[in-house]
Design a protein around this motif. Structure first.
Motif, PDB file in Angstrom:
ATOM      1  N   ASP A 642       0.832  -1.205   0.000  1.00 15.70           N
ATOM      2  CA  ASP A 642       0.000   0.000   0.000  1.00 15.70           C
ATOM      3  C   ASP A 642       0.865   1.253   0.000  1.00 15.70           C
ATOM      4  OD1 ASP A 642      -2.195  -1.572   0.059  1.00 15.70           O
ATOM      5  OD2 ASP A 642      -2.619  -1.304   2.200  1.00 15.70           O
ATOM      6  N   GLU A 643       0.386   2.291  -0.665  1.00 20.22           N
ATOM      7  CA  GLU A 643       1.061   3.589  -0.646  1.00 20.22           C
ATOM      8  C   GLU A 643       0.600   4.350   0.593  1.00 20.22           C
ATOM      9  OE1 GLU A 643       0.334   5.985  -4.044  1.00 20.22           O
ATOM     10  OE2 GLU A 643       1.755   7.534  -3.462  1.00 20.22           O
ATOM     11  N   VAL A 644       1.556   4.846   1.376  1.00 25.76           N
ATOM     12  CA  VAL A 644       1.228   5.492   2.647  1.00 25.76           C
ATOM     13  C   VAL A 644       2.003   6.803   2.787  1.00 25.76           C
ATOM     14  CG1 VAL A 644       0.692   3.344   3.856  1.00 25.76           C
ATOM     15  CG2 VAL A 644       3.050   4.189   3.834  1.00 25.76           C
ATOM     16  N   LYS A 645       1.547   7.599   3.762  1.00 29.47           N
ATOM     17  CA  LYS A 645       2.252   8.825   4.110  1.00 29.47           C
ATOM     18  C   LYS A 645       2.731   8.698   5.554  1.00 29.47           C
ATOM     19  CE  LYS A 645       1.738  13.820   4.585  1.00 29.47           C
ATOM     20  NZ  LYS A 645       0.832  14.978   4.410  1.00 29.47           N
ATOM     21  N   VAL A 646       3.990   9.029   5.806  1.00 32.18           N
ATOM     22  CA  VAL A 646       4.561   8.999   7.156  1.00 32.18           C
ATOM     23  C   VAL A 646       4.435  10.401   7.728  1.00 32.18           C
ATOM     24  CG1 VAL A 646       6.567   8.486   8.571  1.00 32.18           C
ATOM     25  CG2 VAL A 646       6.165   7.196   6.464  1.00 32.18           C
ATOM     26  N   TYR A 647       3.579  10.558   8.769  1.00 29.51           N
ATOM     27  CA  TYR A 647       3.310  11.881   9.330  1.00 29.51           C
ATOM     28  C   TYR A 647       4.576  12.535   9.897  1.00 29.51           C
ATOM     29  CZ  TYR A 647      -1.730  11.365   8.893  1.00 29.51           C
ATOM     30  OH  TYR A 647      -2.983  11.232   8.417  1.00 29.51           O
ATOM     31  N   LYS A 652       6.137  10.288   1.517  1.00 26.47           N
ATOM     32  CA  LYS A 652       5.327   9.215   0.979  1.00 26.47           C
ATOM     33  C   LYS A 652       6.210   8.025   0.649  1.00 26.47           C
ATOM     34  CE  LYS A 652       2.018  12.427  -1.112  1.00 26.47           C
ATOM     35  NZ  LYS A 652       1.405  12.900  -2.392  1.00 26.47           N
ATOM     36  N   GLY A 653       5.663   6.848   0.756  1.00 26.47           N
ATOM     37  CA  GLY A 653       6.417   5.650   0.435  1.00 26.47           C
ATOM     38  C   GLY A 653       5.480   4.465   0.280  1.00 26.47           C
ATOM     39  N   HIS A 654       6.066   3.245   0.234  1.00 30.98           N
ATOM     40  CA  HIS A 654       5.291   2.033   0.072  1.00 30.98           C
ATOM     41  C   HIS A 654       5.634   1.053   1.185  1.00 30.98           C
ATOM     42  CE1 HIS A 654       4.828   3.740  -3.939  1.00 30.98           C
ATOM     43  NE2 HIS A 654       3.742   2.981  -4.046  1.00 30.98           N
ATOM     44  N   VAL A 655       4.608   0.366   1.680  1.00 28.27           N
ATOM     45  CA  VAL A 655       4.812  -0.601   2.752  1.00 28.27           C
ATOM     46  C   VAL A 655       5.412  -1.871   2.175  1.00 28.27           C
ATOM     47  CG1 VAL A 655       3.673  -1.987   4.515  1.00 28.27           C
ATOM     48  CG2 VAL A 655       2.880   0.353   4.067  1.00 28.27           C
ATOM     49  N   THR A 664       7.527  -1.876   7.833  1.00 31.07           N
ATOM     50  CA  THR A 664       8.744  -1.478   7.116  1.00 31.07           C
ATOM     51  C   THR A 664       8.316  -0.723   5.863  1.00 31.07           C
ATOM     52  OG1 THR A 664       9.944  -3.406   7.935  1.00 31.07           O
ATOM     53  CG2 THR A 664      10.848  -2.272   6.008  1.00 31.07           C
ATOM     54  N   VAL A 665       8.780   0.517   5.726  1.00 29.00           N
ATOM     55  CA  VAL A 665       8.338   1.394   4.645  1.00 29.00           C
ATOM     56  C   VAL A 665       9.534   1.754   3.774  1.00 29.00           C
ATOM     57  CG1 VAL A 665       7.183   3.564   4.068  1.00 29.00           C
ATOM     58  CG2 VAL A 665       6.503   2.307   6.106  1.00 29.00           C
ATOM     59  N   GLN A 666       9.385   1.658   2.433  1.00 29.23           N
ATOM     60  CA  GLN A 666      10.408   2.046   1.466  1.00 29.23           C
ATOM     61  C   GLN A 666      10.215   3.513   1.137  1.00 29.23           C
ATOM     62  OE1 GLN A 666      12.730  -0.250  -0.148  1.00 29.23           O
ATOM     63  NE2 GLN A 666      13.755   1.646  -0.712  1.00 29.23           N
ATOM     64  N   LEU A 667      11.180   4.357   1.549  1.00 28.17           N
ATOM     65  CA  LEU A 667      11.131   5.792   1.273  1.00 28.17           C
ATOM     66  C   LEU A 667      12.298   6.109   0.336  1.00 28.17           C
ATOM     67  CD1 LEU A 667      10.492   6.986   4.942  1.00 28.17           C
ATOM     68  CD2 LEU A 667       8.817   6.921   3.101  1.00 28.17           C
TER      69      LEU A 667
END
Length: 786
Positions: A642-647, A652-655, A664-667
């Motif tokens: 899923d595409e997410v935003k890290v507050y 923005k990145g992908h889980v 774990t998020v790829q930024l």
């Protein structure tokens, strides 16, 4: 419980009203037998049953008690081998079916709201479907035996109908004959003693043969059975006798089946009566707007706005009272018609109701006690027959109370010491109260004697009380004021009514200074109480107003925050639109520059173009929007991919994967672990709608969607392919990729040669080669980046 006490406190009137809400005769009988219990466990169980029925009645309506009869007498006759008639059998079948309906209703209620006590009772109800079916097969609801009850009965009834048809046919032929018609009073066929006859004029008796069965009152008409149908009538009579015998056999057979289930049915009757009685209590509680009181056995009573159930709700004044904690005795003083007796009866009657498993008309938080006995001396019981004066009758009753009461009893005394000399009466009242108090009984007593005010004031565990009186209107308010002794108000009332001031002054002079001080003290207490009540009411109103203002402020604040966030989002969208437009124009310019450089052989440094694009990216404003709290309280469902935003990073990145409460998020080129609560779902991979396919370059991604490793250029022209390769290499270089795959297909080789020639002089490419076996062969060029 003493029957006289129940009468004095009007308990029987409650029973009459409760009986109106019972649906069956057996339930009404149980209501008539109700008595207060002195066992606290029994009382709690009864109240629990009432509470469950109250909830069931509210959720699913009244239980279906229709079609249930009192079949006890029929069951007892079946037990001693007596034959039941059709009506009795129908009542038994109807009762069995009705009991089953009640059982099913309670089971349905229990699926939504737990009613364990009701379930324990209903589950004991037996079911006799075979017997019900046998009865309904033989008898209809009107109590008539059906032809299908037996083959013999069906045959007999068929013969009867055939015989009747033949007789009617012969008689109709006779009455149509002109020679016979002149002898008939009327051309009709009728019955006498179950035999068909015709009405013949009496003067033709000698000329008309047959048997006379009856004659009219005047004697002018004879009802004669013609000889031609005598044999047929005899045959019909035999078939009817056969029918009666068959019916008797059927009833005996069904009665025998009932006799086998007598014990079950008798027990079921008790269970159904208990359930009907319980639901009647629940329906009565709805009418009274009553509540379930908390029960204790330590002599504690706390009534919160208790109401007498027999007084019109529009007129009754609620009673606030506490007894058995700090004080065991309440002495109520004040003038007549103030409501003292009603207050006594209210306490006694509500206690009896609670001890019978009934809800009481009061507010939540009320508590009542299970006493071993309640005693009351209320009203004038003067008896002319027994030559007893008012005082003597009161004393006789009080003596009996003093002999029978225990420390767990409640004693209610009205006008204690009245009917005799005031000095002796007050002294006797104090002595009686002192004796009851020493026994640790709970007692509420009313009196006119001012001496008892001082007794209550000085004695520990005893408290004064009075009925409020409005001097302005010269009328009682019927409110019980615990802690405030009553005033006579005689002088004030006389003065308001117009009695001369001189006379009132003389009267005041006759009152002792000590009594006047007591009256002044009481007046001061009452004034302070009224002032305190007024201040309390004002404080309550202010508190409510402040609470409303606080709620409004919170709503306004929330609305403001929403508007602010909406404006920020709107501004960000507008800024992004402007930047997107500028980016497109910049890309077009860079593309034109590259084309120009290729055409003219000029050399434009690629790293300068990349740097220019980076500065363009950094020019995009980023507006931080405060995270909105989830109003529905539900958590976002975030999955890998899923595409997410890290507050916290505003990125923005992908889980990549989920581990418990972390992801774990790829930024970009960086991977990091982030709390799920710090993420906002932007686009779910599972719910992203499919986009229409376009004949353009396709960019394939690996597991980490933010990193591109392959570029598919099949079907593209060389010019378009060079532009796509240029963008692809820039992105891969920035992402730190070491190797990428460019898919161009085999074809004529023009696209492969052009791309490889471009790669040869590209600043980001260290080396390139054709794809190996398994990588696509010459249809793929593998480029190694610097």
């Amino acid at each position: 419980m003493n029957a006289k006490i129940l009468t004095t406190l009007e308990y029987s009137k409650i029973i009459v009203k409760l009986k109106e809400h019972a649906a069956t005769s057996i339930g009404k009988e149980m209501v008539e037998q109700i008595e207060p219990s002195t066992d606290i466990e029994i009382v709690k169980n009864l109240l629990q049953l009432t509470d469950e029925a109250f909830a069931a009645d509210r959720l699913k309506g009244s239980a279906p008690f229709g079609g249930i009869f009192n079949i006890s007498s029929s069951l007892h006759r079946a037990r001693i081998s007596g034959t039941l008639n059709a009506t009795e059998l129908i009542e038994i079948a109807s009762t069995s079916r009705g009991s089953r309906r009640v059982k099913r209703h309670i089971s349905t209620v229990n699926e939504e709201y737990s009613v364990p006590s009701l379930m324990n009772i209903s589950e004991l109800i037996s079911e006799h479907r075979e017997l019900e079916e046998a009865i309904w097969t033989c008898i209809n609801e009107q109590g008539e035996i059906l032809d299908q009850a037996s083959a013999e009965l069906a045959t007999a009834r068929r013969e009867i109908r055939l015989g009747e048809s033949r007789i009617r046919e012969k008689l109709e032929n006779m009455i149509r004959s002109s020679s016979v018609q002149k002898m008939l009073q009327e051309a009709i066929i009728t019955l006498r003693n179950d035999r068909f006859v015709i009405p013949v004029k009496s003067e033709y008796r000698s000329s008309f043969g047959g048997i006379v069965h009856d004659q009219s009152g005047s004697g002018a008409t004879l009802f004669i059975e013609p000889e031609v149908i005598v044999t047929l009538n005899n045959k019909l009579r035999e078939m009817r006798i056969q029918e009666i015998r068959e019916i008797e056999k059927i009833l005996q057979k069904l009665t025998a089946q009932v006799a086998d289930c007598v014990e079950d049915f008798l027990y079921d009757q008790q269970l159904i009566a208990t359930l009907d009685f319980t639901f009647a209590k629940a329906r009565y509680a709805h009418i009274l707007k009553a509540i379930r009181p908390r029960m204790n056995d330590r002599g504690y009573i706390k009534l919160k706005k208790g109401r007498h159930p027999l007084i019109d709700p529009r007129q009754v004044v609620p009673l606030e009272l506490e007894l058995g904690n700090q004080y065991h005795s309440i002495i109520v003083t004040g003038p007549n018609t103030g409501g003292k007796t009603v207050a006594l009866k209210t306490v006694g009657l509500l206690s009896l109701m609670a001890m019978s498993g009934l809800f009481v008309p009061a507010e939540d938080g009320s508590q009542l006690c299970v006493f071993d006995a309640i005693f009351a001396d209320i009203g004038d019981e003067q008896s002319i027959e027994q030559s007893l004066s008012t005082f003597s009758s009161h004393m006789t009753n009080i003596i009996r109370i003093l002999q029978e009461m225990t420390s767990k009893s409640l004693v209610l005394l009205d006008e204690l010491g009245a009917g005799t000399d005031p000095a002796e009466g007050s002294a006797l009242a104090i002595a009686i109260l002192e004796h009851i108090h020493a026994k640790e009984c709970r007692v509420i007593a009313t009196t006119h004697y001012s001496e008892l005010k001082a007794y209550a004031f000085n004695r520990k565990g005893v408290i004064n009380a009075s009925m409020e009186f409005d001097i302005a209107t010269l009328s009682p308010t019927y409110r019980l004021l615990v802690g405030v002794p009553g005033r006579s108000n005689a002088f004030a009332i006389a003065e308001r009514l117009g009695l001369s001031s001189a006379i009132i002054d003389v009267a005041r002079g006759e009152v002792s200074d000590e009594d006047m001080k007591v009256e002044s003290m009481i007046a001061s207490l009452e004034e302070n109480r009224l002032s305190a009540e007024s201040d309390r009411d004002t404080a309550q109103k202010l508190r409510l107003e402040m609470e409303q203002l606080r709620i409004k402020h919170e709503q306004d604040k929330l609305k403001f925050e929403e508007q602010k966030e909406n404006l920020l989002v709107k501004a960000q969208n507008e800024a992004n639109a402007a930047i997107t437009k500028a980016r497109k124009e910049a890309e077009l310019i860079i593309s034109d520059l590259r084309k120009l450089a290729m055409e003219e052989g000029a050399s434009i440094k690629e790293h300068k173009l990349i740097e220019a694009r980076r500065r363009l990216d950094q020019a995009e404003p980023e507006i931080k929007v405060k995270k909105k709290p989830a109003r529905d309280g539900k958590k976002q469902k975030i999955h890998a991919g899923d595409e997410v935003k890290v507050y916290s990073l505003n990125s923005k990145g992908h889980v990549v994967e989920i581990h418990g409460e972390e992801a774990t998020v790829q930024l970009g080129i960086m991977k990091m672990k982030v709390k799920l609560e710090d993420l906002e779902l932007l686009q779910s991979q599972s719910t992203t709608p499919a986009q229409p396919q376009k004949q353009v370059a396709t960019l394939k991604r690996t597991k980490d969607d933010s990193v591109r490793m392959e570029l598919d250029l099949r079907g593209e022209s060389l010019e378009e392919a060079i532009l796509e390769v240029d963008r692809f290499l820039d992105e891969s270089f920035l992402a730190g990729m070491g190797q990428v795959y460019i898919i161009h297909g085999k074809g004529t080789g023009v696209l492969r040669s052009g791309i490889q020639e471009y790669l040869r002089r590209h600043s980001h490419v260290k080396a390139y080669r054709n794809g190996n076996y398994g990588e696509g062969g010459i249809g793929v060029t593998v480029a190694e980046l610097k």
